[in-house]
Design an enzyme around this catalytic site. Sequence first.
Site, PDB file in Angstrom:
ATOM      1  N   CYS A   1      -0.875 -42.743  73.289  1.00 61.50           N
ATOM      2  CA  CYS A   1      -1.859 -42.386  72.729  1.00 61.50           C
ATOM      3  C   CYS A   1      -2.902 -43.518  72.739  1.00 61.50           C
ATOM      4  CB  CYS A   1      -1.618 -41.889  71.060  1.00 61.50           C
ATOM      5  SG  CYS A   1      -2.906 -41.207  70.424  1.00 61.50           S
TER       6      CYS A   1
ATOM      7  N   GLU B   1      -8.954 -39.417  77.092  1.00 65.14           N
ATOM      8  CA  GLU B   1      -7.750 -39.402  78.368  1.00 65.14           C
ATOM      9  C   GLU B   1      -6.894 -37.962  77.930  1.00 65.14           C
ATOM     10  OE1 GLU B   1      -6.137 -43.320  77.165  1.00 65.14           O
ATOM     11  OE2 GLU B   1      -4.457 -42.463  76.275  1.00 65.14           O
TER      12      GLU B   1
END
Length: 345
Positions: free
Chosen positions: A336, A95
Amino acid sequence: MIIGVYMMNIYGIKRKDLEDYFVSNGEKKFKALQVFEWIYEKRINTFDEMSNISKDVREKINNDFNMNMIKIIKKQEDDLAKKYLFELEDKNHIEAVLMEHDYGISICVSSEVGCNMGCRFCESGRLKRVRNLEAYEMVEQILLIEKDIKKRISSVVIMGIGEPLDNYENVVNSIRIINNPKGINIGARHISVSTSGLVPNIYRLAEENIQCTLSISLHATNNEKRSKMMPVNNRYPIEELIQACKDYIAKTNRRISFEYALAKDNNDNLEDAKELVKLLKGMICHVNLIPINKIENGAFDKSSNENIIKFRDYLNEHGIVATIRRELGSDIDAACGQLRRKNLK
Ligand code: SAH
Ligand code: SF4
């Protein structure tokens, strides 16, 4: 560079290596510049669009290189950030997060699929490293997002999934492509690398002559506390880490940014702030305070706003420049690794 054994992705090739490729194929080295202009300035989608390059050479390039190999499969957006989930060629997911600031647009990119560092507050640490990202996979995250928003970005932070200094060569190669004036052309001062503290590679990075910003995920001020949060501290304790940071500052003349994620009743009281002041005294640095983002069944809870503000004020009153990082996209799973994990379920 190995050509002919398997296809290379053009976005993972440094300009110098592409020059060598053309020369070794009996072509002029300026062909590399032409290709860079097509792919990074004009942003073509196929090599056949390179109209000033002869058909023969285009065919050779088509045989040896590919492009656009990762794809966006999901987007999430709120007022602060836009998050992208990418699928890689081998179907792994990573991502990146885009943030708009008053000074420009920044992108936080991933450097590995998963991470081997095992920090106890981090989603990516739970998913052991599956593999390193190739340089092109870091470059393509930026290109695809720029294409999506139809704007150029002004800064890049390598602070998504993964430990960049545990994938050293690919990360440094990608920085050179991102930084090259004929590549993505983002100034080194606008490129940051964040590390949990792999000391030997901090020394190595200082020698690369890149001048990018180094962010250190410090999060605690003594070894006992830090090792409980970050197992990497058992390998490279705080004293060694700080020494490597001092070397980085001396060699690059760049200030270091220390990340400090505040967890309730763990590292967020004034005693910790006092220790932090002692630890960083005299260094050219900046402290970024992050309210810890609790992960599912995580051991650490977010500090109260009151404690975070007190902590910041104490640092600022004692000569350490500290700011509180706005909580980027906690609504959109921006911490994260959280979007990727959700998608795996
Ligand atoms: N591996 C590198 C870069 C990726 S992590 C590093 O550790 O620096 C990016 C940043 O997010 C690091 O500062 C990390 O400590 C922080 N981080 C990870 N999980 C977090 C969480 N749950 N809450 C707040 N910060 C987190
Ligand atoms: Fe890896 Fe960074 Fe997460 Fe630690 S904080 S597990 S080093 S990604």
